[in-house]
Design an enzyme around this catalytic site. Sequence first.
Site, PDB file in Angstrom:
ATOM      1  N   GLU A  35     -44.499  72.256  24.993  1.00 35.54           N
ATOM      2  CA  GLU A  35     -43.553  73.295  25.395  1.00 35.54           C
ATOM      3  C   GLU A  35     -44.246  74.562  25.882  1.00 35.54           C
ATOM      4  O   GLU A  35     -43.601  75.562  26.177  1.00 35.54           O
ATOM      5  CB  GLU A  35     -42.543  73.604  24.286  1.00 35.54           C
ATOM      6  CG  GLU A  35     -43.085  73.709  22.905  1.00 35.54           C
ATOM      7  CD  GLU A  35     -41.995  73.811  21.836  1.00 35.54           C
ATOM      8  OE1 GLU A  35     -40.809  73.895  22.158  1.00 35.54           O
ATOM      9  OE2 GLU A  35     -42.374  73.810  20.656  1.00 35.54           O
TER      10      GLU A  35
ATOM     11  N   ASP B 289     -38.469  75.664  26.036  1.00 33.12           N
ATOM     12  CA  ASP B 289     -39.585  76.609  26.019  1.00 33.12           C
ATOM     13  C   ASP B 289     -40.527  76.389  27.193  1.00 33.12           C
ATOM     14  O   ASP B 289     -41.096  77.344  27.720  1.00 33.12           O
ATOM     15  CB  ASP B 289     -40.360  76.486  24.694  1.00 33.12           C
ATOM     16  CG  ASP B 289     -39.662  77.274  23.598  1.00 33.12           C
ATOM     17  OD1 ASP B 289     -39.239  78.415  23.874  1.00 33.12           O
ATOM     18  OD2 ASP B 289     -39.508  76.747  22.487  1.00 33.12           O
TER      19      ASP B 289
ATOM     20  N   HIS C 279     -31.068  79.938  21.219  1.00 30.18           N
ATOM     21  CA  HIS C 279     -30.769  79.108  20.054  1.00 30.18           C
ATOM     22  C   HIS C 279     -29.324  79.250  19.605  1.00 30.18           C
ATOM     23  O   HIS C 279     -28.739  78.327  19.050  1.00 30.18           O
ATOM     24  CB  HIS C 279     -31.771  79.368  18.937  1.00 30.18           C
ATOM     25  CG  HIS C 279     -33.084  78.732  19.251  1.00 30.18           C
ATOM     26  ND1 HIS C 279     -34.104  79.404  19.875  1.00 30.18           N
ATOM     27  CD2 HIS C 279     -33.487  77.454  19.120  1.00 30.18           C
ATOM     28  CE1 HIS C 279     -35.093  78.564  20.082  1.00 30.18           C
ATOM     29  NE2 HIS C 279     -34.752  77.369  19.635  1.00 30.18           N
TER      30      HIS C 279
ATOM     31  N   CYS D 148     -36.817  66.551  24.449  1.00 26.48           N
ATOM     32  CA  CYS D 148     -35.825  66.960  23.449  1.00 26.48           C
ATOM     33  C   CYS D 148     -35.232  68.326  23.751  1.00 26.48           C
ATOM     34  O   CYS D 148     -34.462  68.855  22.960  1.00 26.48           O
ATOM     35  CB  CYS D 148     -36.417  66.930  22.046  1.00 26.48           C
ATOM     36  SG  CYS D 148     -37.758  68.093  21.826  1.00 26.48           S
TER      37      CYS D 148
HETATM   38  C1  PEP Z   1     -37.488  73.198  23.339  1.00 23.77           C
HETATM   39  O1  PEP Z   1     -38.162  74.219  23.399  1.00 23.77           O
HETATM   40  O2  PEP Z   1     -37.129  72.561  24.354  1.00 23.77           O
HETATM   41  C2  PEP Z   1     -37.060  72.672  22.039  1.00 23.77           C
HETATM   42  C3  PEP Z   1     -36.456  71.518  21.941  1.00 23.77           C
HETATM   43  O3  PEP Z   1     -37.261  73.465  20.954  1.00 23.77           O
HETATM   44  P1  PEP Z   1     -36.326  74.715  20.608  1.00 23.77           P
HETATM   45  O4  PEP Z   1     -35.174  74.711  21.555  1.00 23.77           O
HETATM   46  O5  PEP Z   1     -35.893  74.597  19.207  1.00 23.77           O
HETATM   47  O6  PEP Z   1     -37.250  75.872  20.838  1.00 23.77           O
HETATM   48 MG    MG Z   2     -39.015  75.006  21.598  1.00 23.36          MG
END
Ligand code: PEP
Ligand code: MG
Length: 588
Positions: free
Chosen positions: A455, A479, A212, A526
């Site tokens: 995910e 994820d 993140h 996403c």
């Molecule tokens: C993902 O897991 O691809 C996602 C978009 O969520 P995050 O990156 O916030 O875990």
């Molecule tokens: Mg995620």
Amino acid sequence: MTFTVHGLAVARGIAIGRAVLVASSRIDVAHYFIDPARVPAEIDRIRTARNAVVDELQRLQQSVAQMGPNEAPHELTALLDVHLMLLQDEALTSGVKHWVTERLYNAEWALTTQLEVIGRQFDEMEDEYLRERKADLEQVVERVLRHMKGAASPVSPPPPSPRRSQQELLLDDTVDVPLVLVAHDLSPADMLQFKQSVFAGFVTDVGGKTSHTAIVARSMDIPAVVGARSASQLVRQDDWVIIDGDAGVMIVDPSPIILAEYGFKQRQGELERQRLSRLRHTPAVTMDGEKVELLANIEMPEDAPAALAAGALGVGLFRSEFLFMGRQGKLPGEEEQYQAYRRAVEGMQGLPVTIRTVDVGADKPLDHTHRDDAHLNPALGLRAIRWSLADPAMFRTQLRAILRAAAHGKVKLLIPMLAHGREIRQTLAQIDLARAELDNLGMVHGPIQLGAMIEIPAAALSVRLFLQYFDFLSIGTNDLIQYTLAIDRADESVAHLYDPLHPAVLKLVSDTLDACRALGKEVSVCGEMAGDVGMTRLLLGLGLRSFSMHPSQILAVKQEVLRSDTRKLSPWAQTVLLSDDPSQLMPT
Ligand code: PEP
Ligand code: MG
């Protein structure tokens, strides 16, 4: 002497500037820039805390002096002397003053920076006794920091100074050269604090490409390298460094020839950006006429203008957890959240906004005091929807805020990390309850479309179950890859095994797309894969028509879309899907 540190390329481009080291102290401190007018007050804060510690140590000294020789060992007296001496040492006081005055660091940041500078001098000492005094220095500085924490701070960390343009930076003689942040680790909450500030790039020792921290860096649209292992040990405060975000390297103390070469690359990058910006109003349609939806991932309502500027057709992922971070455990209430969601919705001027319910845990702790290290496997623990369902009242506060914001524009509600039918039903029940609560109070709320993130492999393998309940799905590849391959996305030591092209990952993505298509349901990706231009053609070939990514990547992906022909990409994507080694079939 010039040397190069290798890491993982996270955010593109070149940054050239002086290193700002964020020391990792045992005490967590805030890092922010102060207003120049606050310099004297900030120095005063340090002086007051230091004097308090001096008093404390002197009182201790007196009580030790009153003890008999058997009660107070000689070592204790000597230690107190050393601590007092270190505390009053010129190198510490003048150094701290320097960081506050010249760099406008807040008091705590200035102290930890100077601790790092002097600590390194201790490390280099030949004499073992002197070398070991570093630990004493750390102890006294921590005492001072603790005092500052205890004393009512005249300002709770003020909002960071707004991001200044290169031009303004050049005009401001307190910050006359671009600054590049180098740290062992930066939590997403730290990053958020730096988001509005002046840094031209950053490097961390730890972190994976889809950690993140890396994601927030990408959203800042500045060159960044993570997983550079001992970068923060090798670089010194104020060293000149080049960050090459494309190659994933940092060059320390570059020679004039290297500087000139990278200066040229930097200008080329700028020209490329300008060229891409012309695509802003061009519809994303493939050569064979397939319409593609390019959406933005945002972290804060204030990111909406950047999304619009990049030509996004809406927000595909608003990571609402960033509203919850860095608040010392005091979560935002319904009204505050409602205002934030409303700002995002209104900021998008009628385009849809997909708000994901809070996803904290794992590498997204709420703040330093809530780090999740206590759990053995935080990524497998109480994260995202699990965290929300564990505190239904908190969850419904968020749901009510989102439902109310939906009265102001098109809102889609997205639930992260679902795996189990039981969790789905519990979640839907909470949404119904939140709606009923608003009705009881006579509060206005709007309609929402309801979506789930795919995910977890279990979710990808039971897409049909999900589609019974949800209007749309969004594939979180970050994820999905982590959990399919059992690779911690934040751990640089296994980063080489984190592979979006693993056949198992591609199959889960492809099956999800197929199931949605068969049932006529909307689906998007996403995760970071959606913003990776190297993946655009493959995802188009697999049938994806909705991509959500950081605004900074939208135009480059659009360019790929415009150059693609899905009639050719579909059969090719099927061969990639069936291959044992898909990476071999990818264009270089
Ligand atoms: C993902 O897991 O691809 C996602 C978009 O969520 P995050 O990156 O916030 O875990
Ligand atoms: Mg995620």
